[in-house]
Design an enzyme around this catalytic site. Sequence first.
Site, PDB file in Angstrom:
ATOM      1  N   ASP A  67      17.999  85.788  62.616  1.00  0.00           N
ATOM      2  CA  ASP A  67      17.813  86.227  61.217  1.00  0.00           C
ATOM      3  C   ASP A  67      17.817  84.903  60.220  1.00  0.00           C
ATOM      4  O   ASP A  67      18.364  83.973  60.579  1.00  0.00           O
ATOM      5  CB  ASP A  67      19.404  86.820  60.973  1.00  0.00           C
ATOM      6  CG  ASP A  67      19.324  88.167  61.522  1.00  0.00           C
ATOM      7  OD1 ASP A  67      18.321  88.654  61.996  1.00  0.00           O
ATOM      8  OD2 ASP A  67      20.380  88.945  61.012  1.00  0.00           O
ATOM      9  N   HIS A  99      21.233  83.185  64.622  1.00  0.00           N
ATOM     10  CA  HIS A  99      20.872  82.556  63.267  1.00  0.00           C
ATOM     11  C   HIS A  99      20.273  81.367  63.223  1.00  0.00           C
ATOM     12  O   HIS A  99      20.987  80.345  64.047  1.00  0.00           O
ATOM     13  CB  HIS A  99      22.050  82.567  62.435  1.00  0.00           C
ATOM     14  CG  HIS A  99      22.689  84.111  62.255  1.00  0.00           C
ATOM     15  ND1 HIS A  99      23.393  84.809  63.310  1.00  0.00           N
ATOM     16  CD2 HIS A  99      22.413  84.676  61.091  1.00  0.00           C
ATOM     17  CE1 HIS A  99      23.538  86.031  62.783  1.00  0.00           C
ATOM     18  NE2 HIS A  99      23.309  86.075  61.634  1.00  0.00           N
TER      19      HIS A  99
END
Length: 257
Positions: free
Chosen positions: A67, A216
């Site tokens: 992400d 992430h």
Amino acid sequence: MKKYTILMVLVLIMLSPTISYGQDWYFKPSANHKPATTEPEYAALLKKYDGIFIGETNKKVIYLTFDNGYEAGYTGKILDILKQKHVPAAFFITGHYIMDQPKLVKRMYKEGHIVGNHSWSHPDLAKINDEKAKIELEKLKMTYTELTGDTTMNYVRPPRGTFSERALKLDKEEGYTTVFWSAAYKDWVRDDQKGADYAYDHIMKRMHPGAIVLLHTVSKDNAEALGRVIDSLKKQGYQFKSLDDLMAQKALPKYFR
């Protein structure tokens, strides 16, 4: 009069379509690297609207997804490692990210990675109406196409991991496969990084056949541990494939036995 009003409200509720309230996605890790699970009702909704959170659990295959809400200086290193190790990944980007880091987005595309839709402004898509949700998805995709020339954006990851049946239905109608995950750890807090060894241990203990892994790119620990994670999993017999491979397998299972 009061009884009449209550009766009318009950009738309206009965005649109204089912209301889908927002839910937080989560998975249930299993011991000894067995496949993770989720709530039966969540799995049923994903099946109904062709969403995914896990791959084939009888095959030692890993699907890496990242992400990208904003850049912290580590995505370039992650891309370097993926290129060196010949590993595909999916990057879910926001409007802020594509406007702030167009060169990195172009690089993702040019190096063969999937670029997915994480919405324009990262709202809770389960709480906004369909019109606003469509704008969130369309604006991101349009900007991505203008930047790269690529007209395909087939995957969406709901911001914050929140969803509803209405949101899943909208994603499908807009041509997206909704992608959740079956392996992750708390890696997104930039001022709470604990080192590459910590990241390596927490990523590895969540691995299982068919894992869709959420990481992430703001995590320094992830960038430093990623190469070792890939090497270790390959030594254990795992392969790294893209979400496109998974969807092709789901569409044509007899060709992937």
